[in-house]
Structures are given as C-alpha cells and as structure tokens.
Design a protein around this motif. Structure first.
Motif, PDB file in Angstrom:
ATOM      1  N   ARG A  14       0.838  -1.212   0.000  1.00  0.00           N
ATOM      2  CA  ARG A  14       0.000   0.000   0.000  1.00  0.00           C
ATOM      3  C   ARG A  14       0.867   1.254   0.000  1.00  0.00           C
ATOM      4  NH1 ARG A  14      -4.433   3.532  -0.169  1.00  0.00           N
ATOM      5  NH2 ARG A  14      -4.522   4.730   1.723  1.00  0.00           N
ATOM      6  N   ILE A  18       1.068   4.200  -2.919  1.00  0.00           N
ATOM      7  CA  ILE A  18       0.843   5.626  -2.636  1.00  0.00           C
ATOM      8  C   ILE A  18       1.987   6.464  -3.197  1.00  0.00           C
ATOM      9  CG2 ILE A  18       0.871   7.328  -0.766  1.00  0.00           C
ATOM     10  CD1 ILE A  18      -0.881   5.442   0.844  1.00  0.00           C
ATOM     11  N   VAL A  21       1.569   7.464  -6.922  1.00  0.00           N
ATOM     12  CA  VAL A  21       0.366   8.135  -7.405  1.00  0.00           C
ATOM     13  C   VAL A  21       0.751   9.299  -8.310  1.00  0.00           C
ATOM     14  CG1 VAL A  21      -1.622   9.517  -6.716  1.00  0.00           C
ATOM     15  CG2 VAL A  21      -1.095   7.417  -5.486  1.00  0.00           C
ATOM     16  N   GLY A  75      -6.461   3.895   5.879  1.00  0.00           N
ATOM     17  CA  GLY A  75      -6.439   3.139   4.632  1.00  0.00           C
ATOM     18  C   GLY A  75      -5.291   2.145   4.572  1.00  0.00           C
ATOM     19  N   THR A  76      -4.139   2.552   5.100  1.00  0.00           N
ATOM     20  CA  THR A  76      -2.982   1.653   5.117  1.00  0.00           C
ATOM     21  C   THR A  76      -3.246   0.478   6.055  1.00  0.00           C
ATOM     22  OG1 THR A  76      -1.505   3.484   4.586  1.00  0.00           O
ATOM     23  CG2 THR A  76      -0.489   1.517   5.548  1.00  0.00           C
ATOM     24  N   SER A  79      -5.495  -1.923   4.364  1.00  0.00           N
ATOM     25  CA  SER A  79      -4.713  -2.747   3.432  1.00  0.00           C
ATOM     26  C   SER A  79      -3.995  -3.875   4.145  1.00  0.00           C
ATOM     27  CB  SER A  79      -3.660  -1.885   2.738  1.00  0.00           C
ATOM     28  OG  SER A  79      -4.025  -1.574   1.457  1.00  0.00           O
ATOM     29  N   TYR A  84      -5.913  -6.238  -0.520  1.00  0.00           N
ATOM     30  CA  TYR A  84      -6.137  -5.291  -1.600  1.00  0.00           C
ATOM     31  C   TYR A  84      -5.365  -4.011  -1.296  1.00  0.00           C
ATOM     32  CZ  TYR A  84      -9.450  -4.727   2.124  1.00  0.00           C
ATOM     33  OH  TYR A  84      -9.996  -4.655   3.370  1.00  0.00           O
ATOM     34  N   ASP A  85      -5.189  -3.176  -2.308  1.00  0.00           N
ATOM     35  CA  ASP A  85      -4.427  -1.935  -2.147  1.00  0.00           C
ATOM     36  C   ASP A  85      -5.286  -0.774  -1.669  1.00  0.00           C
ATOM     37  OD1 ASP A  85      -2.012  -3.037  -2.946  1.00  0.00           O
ATOM     38  OD2 ASP A  85      -2.436  -2.677  -5.055  1.00  0.00           O
ATOM     39  N   ILE A  86      -6.551  -0.726  -2.078  1.00  0.00           N
ATOM     40  CA  ILE A  86      -7.377   0.453  -1.824  1.00  0.00           C
ATOM     41  C   ILE A  86      -8.722   0.033  -1.239  1.00  0.00           C
ATOM     42  CG2 ILE A  86      -8.575   2.376  -2.913  1.00  0.00           C
ATOM     43  CD1 ILE A  86      -6.362   2.371  -5.022  1.00  0.00           C
ATOM     44  N   PRO A  88     -12.355   2.075  -0.151  1.00  0.00           N
ATOM     45  CA  PRO A  88     -13.022   3.370  -0.147  1.00  0.00           C
ATOM     46  C   PRO A  88     -13.387   3.826   1.269  1.00  0.00           C
ATOM     47  CG  PRO A  88     -14.084   1.846  -1.681  1.00  0.00           C
ATOM     48  CD  PRO A  88     -13.106   1.059  -0.878  1.00  0.00           C
ATOM     49  N   THR A  89     -13.189   5.112   1.512  1.00  0.00           N
ATOM     50  CA  THR A  89     -13.596   5.723   2.774  1.00  0.00           C
ATOM     51  C   THR A  89     -15.105   5.941   2.720  1.00  0.00           C
ATOM     52  OG1 THR A  89     -11.484   6.889   2.824  1.00  0.00           O
ATOM     53  CG2 THR A  89     -13.198   7.664   4.336  1.00  0.00           C
TER      54      THR A  89
END
Length: 150
Positions: A14, A18, A21, A75-76, A79, A84-86, A88-89
């Motif tokens: 993760r 980031i 990006v 989010g990290t 992960s 999974y990497d992402i 949703p908030t």
C-alpha cells in the motif's frame, strides 16, 4: 488471509502504491511513513510532515491535511488487514484539538475497532510530540468480502 506476514506485506504494498500516485500528490506532500505496527492489536503508527505546502491563513497546518493523514493511516491499516491496495472511505470524522505548527512531525496512531467482511471501523489520535492535536473515527468499505480478521 489473516497472518502476520501478509499483514506486513500488504501494508508495504500500500505504501509503495501511494508513492507512485504522482510526484505532486497530497500523499507525497504529506511524506507519510510507517513507524510501527502491531498485528495482534490491529494497530498502526505513521508519521507525517507538516511542510509549507500545508500552511493555512492562520500560519498553521490546514485542517484538511490532518484529515488526509488520518485517511492515509486508516487506509494503510485496512490494506494490512485485507488483501487489496485500496479501500473506499465511507465516513471520516475528525476533531481538531490544537493547531499544528508548520515544520512539525505529526504522529498518527490508529487502531481497528472492528473488522467485518465488508466494513472496517477505526479510531485514531494525532500527536505533535506528546501533545494531542486531533482525533478521528473512520469507516472503510472493503472492496470485496474477505474472511473476518482473527
């Protein structure tokens, strides 16, 4: 799912995602890094830098940057707990307790309160040194169901 090695590997993956990006993204501007984590406690500590990019009209760090720090940390940890990497908030509620001076290192400590198949709940606190600067709760949706964390 659910072993210590996959937890650590998922969080590293993760953070690497980031970093790629964009050179000019909020992720890179916050300069986040993992400081510590505890697989058994489902917790993560990250550090961020409140650089000049985050200066607001009061000459302190913009509140939205603190929200971003919590979002990245939660989010990290999501992960790390999933595969999974992402994620949703769904909801992120932040309390601003103290202004954060530009040039400060902000330490965000997060803990997973619940880790269901489709939703995870988090609590976190942000510190500048030993002073509590903010707190947050967050709800994240897992992109696909996975076995409950044990």
């Amino acid at each position: 799912m659910g072993n210590r090695e996959s937890f650590e590997a998922n969080m590293r993956r993760r953070m690497e995602a980031i970093r790629h990006v964009s050179d000019h993204s909020i992720f890179n501007e916050l300069s986040g890094k993992i400081v510590d984590y505890d697989y058994d406690k489902k917790s993560l500590t990250m550090e961020f830098y409140a650089g000049d990019f985050h200066r607001n009209g009061f000459n302190i760090m913009f509140g939205g940057s603190l929200v971003g720090m919590f979002d990245i940390t939660f989010g990290t940890l999501t992960s790390g707990l999933g595969d999974y990497d992402i994620a949703p908030t769904v909801q992120l509620s932040t309390s601003f307790l103290k202004g954060i001076p530009i040039g400060s290192t902000v330490t965000v400590k997060a803990e997973a309160v619940s880790t269901g198949k489709t939703i995870m709940n988090f609590m976190g606190k942000a510190y500048v040194g030993t002073e509590l600067a903010g707190s947050a709760t967050g709800i994240f949706k897992t992109p696909r169901p996975f076995q409950s964390y044990k």
